[in-house]
Enzyme design. Structure first.
Site, PDB file in Angstrom:
ATOM      1  N   ARG A  85      -5.763   4.751 -12.773  1.00 59.04           N
ATOM      2  CA  ARG A  85      -6.097   5.927 -11.717  1.00 59.04           C
ATOM      3  C   ARG A  85      -6.938   6.962 -12.430  1.00 59.04           C
ATOM      4  NH1 ARG A  85       0.138   6.410  -9.923  1.00 59.04           N
ATOM      5  NH2 ARG A  85       0.453   4.301  -8.993  1.00 59.04           N
TER       6      ARG A  85
ATOM      7  N   ARG B 269     -13.774  12.816  -1.090  1.00 63.00           N
ATOM      8  CA  ARG B 269     -12.742  12.125  -0.227  1.00 63.00           C
ATOM      9  C   ARG B 269     -12.273  13.165   1.006  1.00 63.00           C
ATOM     10  NH1 ARG B 269      -8.532   9.017  -1.298  1.00 63.00           N
ATOM     11  NH2 ARG B 269      -7.984   9.880   1.109  1.00 63.00           N
TER      12      ARG B 269
ATOM     13  N   ASP C  97      -7.952  -0.018  -3.434  1.00 67.88           N
ATOM     14  CA  ASP C  97      -6.382  -0.220  -3.358  1.00 67.88           C
ATOM     15  C   ASP C  97      -5.876  -1.620  -3.387  1.00 67.88           C
ATOM     16  OD1 ASP C  97      -3.685  -0.348  -1.732  1.00 67.88           O
ATOM     17  OD2 ASP C  97      -3.959   1.908  -2.535  1.00 67.88           O
TER      18      ASP C  97
END
Length: 354
Positions: free
Chosen positions: A37, A50, A86
């Protein structure tokens, strides 16, 4: 900086990088560092790009994926990039009705709990994830000698989301299916192994230099259950990509009792979380495997000297191991100070320079 601009003595191709050398258990100029991450909410530049874009939508925009993947490489000088995506992307790509809900995680509209439900899990094709191929092409052109890690969710963890319908603390429905209908469970995991292997193949063929299989929830199982009900599917994934010759990394949370079995599943590198010292983790994993980990992500909220002290403990535990890749024991926490990560990379590089 492109590969052609690197100073003399620096690697000019991913194969020669400290990260891939450590994966292969070869001598390294310094202990390589990357973070799970590392591309994510801890970075203000990530939050900016984002803004207003749903998670799954962001995973399907090659230029955006490229920018997000590169952000921590630019900021922290980590030794590898990890592809921004993801673990549920391949499930979405084959038509499973799911969404990633903020503050919750992946939520599946119709859980898979019967044999008839298996028909919804068709094979994944490269065309289903064309945006992955395009993004990795853009990334490898930008990264030069910095390796790119591809990844996928392991069959058990994907199954737990599909069967539960979302994140679960106790995995009641998952374990009920595993124990109550072992044939259906085996067929479900086998189908997911094929989908996962297909997703990893797309990433490798597009240019990923290594791949990591995340089994985030498998620490909920006892070793005997893992060996009988999970390992065959994980092994199938690793065997499916073995011919590419790229390092294969296996990681799970709370898996101290499973480390040996996870190594047996076929990985070249096994990641350990922060609950077990790396020397003990390596002993459990067995010879012939590099080890990845394992600073507690919460340590990064402590003062700098405390972080340095805990970093020293990790490096000391890793002394003498055949191959060590420094990482956290799980992902970067969202509120982590990015500067703490930058200092950590520099500290590890400096202390381990050879």
């Amino acid at each position: 900086m492109s590969a052609n601009d690197r100073p003399t003595g620096q690697p000019t191709a991913p194969h020669d990088s400290a990260f891939l050398k450590a994966c292969r258990r070869e001598p390294v100029p310094h202990t390589p560092v990357w973070f799970m991450r590392q591309a994510g909410r801890s970075l203000p530049e990530y939050r900016k790009v984002r803004e207003g874009i749903a998670m799954l939508d962001s995973c399907m925009r090659p230029e955006l994926v490229t920018e997000i993947t590169l952000q921590p490489v630019r900021r922290h000088d980590v030794d590898a990039a990890i592809y921004f995506s993801d673990i549920v992307v391949p499930l979405k790509a084959i038509g499973i009705d799911l969404d990633i809900k903020p503050g919750v995680g992946p939520v599946v509209e119709q859980p898979i709990r019967t044999r008839a439900d298996l028909a919804r899990l068709r094979d994944l094709t490269p065309e289903d994830v064309w945006y992955v191929t395009e993004a990795i092409g853009l990334l490898t052109a930008e990264l030069g000698a910095t390796p790119l890690i591809g990844f996928a969710g392991a069959p058990f963890t994907l199954a737990s989301y599909l069967v539960e319908g979302g994140p679960s603390r106790n995995h009641e429905h998952t374990k009920a299916l595993m124990y109550g209908d072992p044939e259906l469970w085996a067929d479900l995991l086998d189908r997911l192994a094929d989908i996962t292997a297909g997703f990893l193949k797309v990433q490798i063929e597009a240019g990923a230099s290594a791949v990591q299989l995340f089994d985030s929830w498998v620490g909920a199982l006892a070793p005997a259950d893992y060996r009988r009900s999970v390992m065959p599917a994980s092994r199938k994934v690793f065997e499916a990509v073995a011919g590419y010759g790229v390092p294969r990394i296996h990681f799970g949370v709370g898996t101290g009792e499973l480390l040996g079995l996870m190594g047996e599943a076929g990985a070249d590198v096994v990641g350990a979380d922060w609950r077990i010292p790396l020397d003990e983790a390596s002993r459990r994993i067995g010879p012939g495997k590099a080890v990845q980990g394992n600073l507690d992500p919460a340590v990064l909220f402590a003062p700098t000297e405390a972080v340095r002290a805990k970093t020293g403990e990790v490096l000391q535990a890793a002394e003498g191991l055949e191959g060590h890749i420094f990482n956290l024991g799980h992902g970067v926490l969202p509120d982590t100070d990015p500067d703490a990560l930058t200092r950590l990379v520099e500290d590890v590089h400096t202390r381990t320079a050879r």
